[in-house]
Design an enzyme around this catalytic site. Sequence first.
Site, PDB file in Angstrom:
ATOM      1  CB  SER A 117      -0.900  -0.001   1.242  1.00  0.00           C
ATOM      2  OG  SER A 117      -0.081   0.123   2.391  1.00  0.00           O
ATOM      3  CG  ASP A 164      -4.046  -2.807  -1.357  1.00  0.00           C
ATOM      4  OD1 ASP A 164      -5.032  -2.883  -2.110  1.00  0.00           O
ATOM      5  OD2 ASP A 164      -4.094  -3.046  -0.126  1.00  0.00           O
ATOM      6  CG  HIS A 165      -6.631   0.743  -1.513  1.00  0.00           C
ATOM      7  ND1 HIS A 165      -7.921   1.001  -1.909  1.00  0.00           N
ATOM      8  CD2 HIS A 165      -6.686  -0.374  -0.746  1.00  0.00           C
ATOM      9  CE1 HIS A 165      -8.728   0.083  -1.395  1.00  0.00           C
ATOM     10  NE2 HIS A 165      -8.010  -0.766  -0.692  1.00  0.00           N
ATOM     11  CG  HIS A 177     -10.020  -4.242  -1.951  1.00  0.00           C
ATOM     12  ND1 HIS A 177      -8.916  -3.473  -1.715  1.00  0.00           N
ATOM     13  CD2 HIS A 177     -10.022  -4.531  -3.282  1.00  0.00           C
ATOM     14  CE1 HIS A 177      -8.279  -3.285  -2.855  1.00  0.00           C
ATOM     15  NE2 HIS A 177      -8.916  -3.913  -3.814  1.00  0.00           N
ATOM     16  N   GLY A 178     -10.784  -6.102   1.752  1.00  0.00           N
ATOM     17  CA  GLY A 178     -11.305  -6.137   3.121  1.00  0.00           C
ATOM     18  C   GLY A 178     -11.847  -7.495   3.517  1.00  0.00           C
ATOM     19  CG  ASP A 209      -3.052  -5.549   5.523  1.00  0.00           C
ATOM     20  OD1 ASP A 209      -2.170  -6.087   6.216  1.00  0.00           O
ATOM     21  OD2 ASP A 209      -3.003  -4.347   5.212  1.00  0.00           O
TER      22      ASP A 209
HETATM   23 ZN   LIG Z   1      -8.517  -2.540   0.113  1.00  0.00          ZN
END
Ligand SMILES: [Zn+2]
Length: 324
Positions: free
Chosen positions: A47, A85-86, A223-224, A268
């Site tokens: 990230s 990421d992102h 995600h998440g 993550d």
């Molecule tokens: Zn994410």
Amino acid sequence: MNTREMFKRAVAGGYAIPAFNFNTMEQMQAIVQAAVETKSPVIMQVSKGARNYANAQILRYMAEGAVAYAKELGCEHPEIVLHLDHGDSFELCKDCIDMGFSSVMIDGSHLPYEENIALAKKVVDYAHQFDVTVEAELGVLAGVEDEVSAAESHYTKPEEVIDFSTRTGCDSLAISIGTSHGAHKFTPAQCTLVNGVLVPPPLAFDILHEIEKKLPGFPIVLHGSSSVPMEEVETINKFGGHLEAAIGIPEEQLREASKSAVCKINIDSDSRLAMTAAVRKHLAEHPGDFDPRQYLKPARENMKKMYIHKIVNVLGSDGKLAQC
Ligand SMILES: [Zn+2]
């Protein structure tokens, strides 16, 4: 390598590729060891916060080291993606592409629809010159993760996905169907109590299936998707931590999603929990230890165990290397 062939095989084979975030050498080693032992492709993602923490150059060479390490561990043809990421701007994505990343995410999900398309298209046009694959996002996830945060989620609208993917040219699409960033994905009030365990609301599989119908075979990303294992939370709290009402996505739901067009699942928080639980336990039980290797070794072991569990029991990507 980029994600193109990896995703094609995952969608056709009804499994998902793990995307594990890393910031430290121990996380990187644990990811590589787990991927090699299970013969799984893997996406190592970084990230913006990881780049700030560890330094972009260092992370880049760690990823190169990961490939060499996998080979040294006996995997002749490892399949490792280095993914941003992102990414929140064209400049950040370009910087990663120029540094040798094989895949980037441009997250314009907070922007108005047309601006999201314009930004994603700009990144795709640049990335594809270097055969770098691009993940874009439509819909907003709730939760907090590094610099990404949103109070409320907005589910992806299936009626937009064809237009969005066609006009941006993105290679995969992150969607919002009820997953959420961080270790506190839901409040207890949003959950139902089943046998003493708080069960969060189910993922919106109806939306996922509608999206699959609109874009047959197109790679979808979640995600998440940490599960926030209770045993890790309990260990943390038992040895001096204070994590309240940490709630994740039940693994059965991720297992079900893996069988669909969902071909990349981001995890993550579970790694953070596994590392912290092992460090707290070790230091509480060995108050005289002060050599970081003494507590980082069990932390690395605990993360590796978690990664293997996800690969084998949740995502089903074990044994899926094109050439073992
Ligand atoms: Zn994410």
